[in-house]
Write a protein that holds these residues in place. Structure first.
Motif, PDB file in Angstrom:
ATOM      1  N   SER A  13      33.876  38.896  56.264  1.00  0.00           N
ATOM      2  CA  SER A  13      33.902  37.879  55.210  1.00  0.00           C
ATOM      3  C   SER A  13      34.524  36.569  55.653  1.00  0.00           C
ATOM      4  N   GLN A 115      48.462  25.754  49.582  1.00  0.00           N
ATOM      5  CA  GLN A 115      49.306  26.636  48.761  1.00  0.00           C
ATOM      6  C   GLN A 115      50.482  25.914  48.114  1.00  0.00           C
ATOM      7  N   TRP A 232      44.800  35.745  50.718  1.00  0.00           N
ATOM      8  CA  TRP A 232      44.376  35.391  49.358  1.00  0.00           C
ATOM      9  C   TRP A 232      42.880  35.062  49.321  1.00  0.00           C
ATOM     10  N   PHE A 233      42.442  34.282  50.282  1.00  0.00           N
ATOM     11  CA  PHE A 233      41.044  33.869  50.383  1.00  0.00           C
ATOM     12  C   PHE A 233      40.146  35.096  50.497  1.00  0.00           C
ATOM     13  N   HIS A 234      40.506  36.011  51.384  1.00  0.00           N
ATOM     14  CA  HIS A 234      39.725  37.233  51.586  1.00  0.00           C
ATOM     15  C   HIS A 234      39.706  38.095  50.331  1.00  0.00           C
ATOM     16  N   ALA A 235      40.832  38.146  49.611  1.00  0.00           N
ATOM     17  CA  ALA A 235      40.904  38.967  48.401  1.00  0.00           C
ATOM     18  C   ALA A 235      39.906  38.507  47.353  1.00  0.00           C
ATOM     19  N   GLY A 236      39.626  37.202  47.320  1.00  0.00           N
ATOM     20  CA  GLY A 236      38.621  36.700  46.390  1.00  0.00           C
ATOM     21  C   GLY A 236      37.209  36.899  46.886  1.00  0.00           C
ATOM     22  N   LEU A 237      37.009  36.737  48.192  1.00  0.00           N
ATOM     23  CA  LEU A 237      35.671  36.915  48.760  1.00  0.00           C
ATOM     24  C   LEU A 237      35.251  38.378  48.773  1.00  0.00           C
ATOM     25  N   ARG A 238      36.224  39.258  48.949  1.00  0.00           N
ATOM     26  CA  ARG A 238      35.938  40.694  49.015  1.00  0.00           C
ATOM     27  C   ARG A 238      36.961  41.457  48.170  1.00  0.00           C
ATOM     28  N   PRO A 239      36.831  41.389  46.826  1.00  0.00           N
ATOM     29  CA  PRO A 239      37.810  42.053  45.962  1.00  0.00           C
ATOM     30  C   PRO A 239      37.886  43.552  46.236  1.00  0.00           C
TER      31      PRO A 239
END
Length: 262
Positions: A13, A115, A232-239
């Motif tokens: 991702s 941030q 944080w970015f990855h958590a949104g792209l790949r919940p």
């Protein structure tokens, strides 16, 4: 629902655009593969150095256009390869966040400085965010404004005589974790001594992240860096997937919890 994208690489991702450097990177650094709990796809910005980015960000926008074009092209190539979002390895690229993101086909997060505004919003009213940077003279109010941060945010940088700074400028093939840690801790100490109202720190430099835990432990303040941004970015792209709750009888005392009775 968006149509499925054609991609060559699957399951990655995050793409990361790396400046052309040669210094040793330690776990926790954006350029060390072991830093990440998920796969990332790196791409090298050949011939693009930190000083080049600093100079472009401090100069005329028209003069910076060719460099911005290169980052846009590289980000879109990563997107065509298959990534869902792109980050970069230099915090000074915050100056071009809107320029780059507006022309890319996937979301872009250029800098840990993004941030600052979020960190400021969660602090008590008598506290503010402070920034640690590789070179304070190069980090201007325009970088902060571009990151939607308070332009008066306190900033403290490494001395140019520090071992950490010299390692970066000279592309040191071997570095000492302890020596570099001391330089960053000294930098954080100066920030907090000069600005006792600072209640959270954001590290601009993508090479400071290996030392964030030490800063937080030593000084008792939250520390945000490029790793926290990309996590944080990855958590949104790949919940995260939690699965569907198991069906529960309407008269079950566990109904509200969503768990089976044991």
């Amino acid at each position: 629902m968006k149509p499925a994208r054609t991609r060559t690489v699957h399951g990655v991702s995050i793409g990361i655009l790396m400046l052309d450097t040669g210094f040793a990177r330690l776990p926790g650094d954006i350029g060390h593969g072991a830093t990440w709990r998920f796969p990332v796809q790196y791409a090298l910005m050949e011939g693009v150095t930190g000083p080049m980015v600093m100079a472009a960000a401090a100069g005329d926008r028209r003069a910076a256009a060719p460099l911005i074009d290169r980052f846009v092209d590289a980000a879109n190539r990563l997107a065509r390869l298959g990534v869902d979002g792109v980050a970069t390895s230099c915090g000074f690229l915050a100056a071009f966040q809107e320029d780059i993101a507006a022309r890319c086909v996937v979301p872009v997060a250029t800098s840990s400085l993004l941030q600052i505004a979020l960190a400021a919003s969660v602090l008590p009213g008598n506290q503010r965010v402070g920034v640690l940077t590789a070179k304070s003279s190069a980090l201007t109010a325009s970088h902060l404004v571009a990151a939607h941060a308070d332009p008066t945010t306190p900033v403290v940088g490494l001395p140019e005589t520090s071992r950490f700074f010299e390692n970066q400028m000279n592309d040191a093939a071997h570095v000492s974790f302890d020596e570099q840690a001391q330089d960053v801790l000294d930098c954080a100490a100066r920030l907090l001594q000069q600005h006792p109202e600072v209640g959270a720190i954001v590290s601009e430099c993508a090479n400071f992240a290996p030392y964030s835990a030490l800063i937080a432990e030593r000084f008792g303040v939250p520390v945000f860096d490029i790793v926290s941004l990309i996590d944080w970015f990855h958590a949104g792209l790949r919940p995260r997937e939690f699965g569907r709750p198991t069906a529960i009888r309407s008269d079950s005392p566990m109904q509200a919890s969503g768990f089976d009775e044991q």
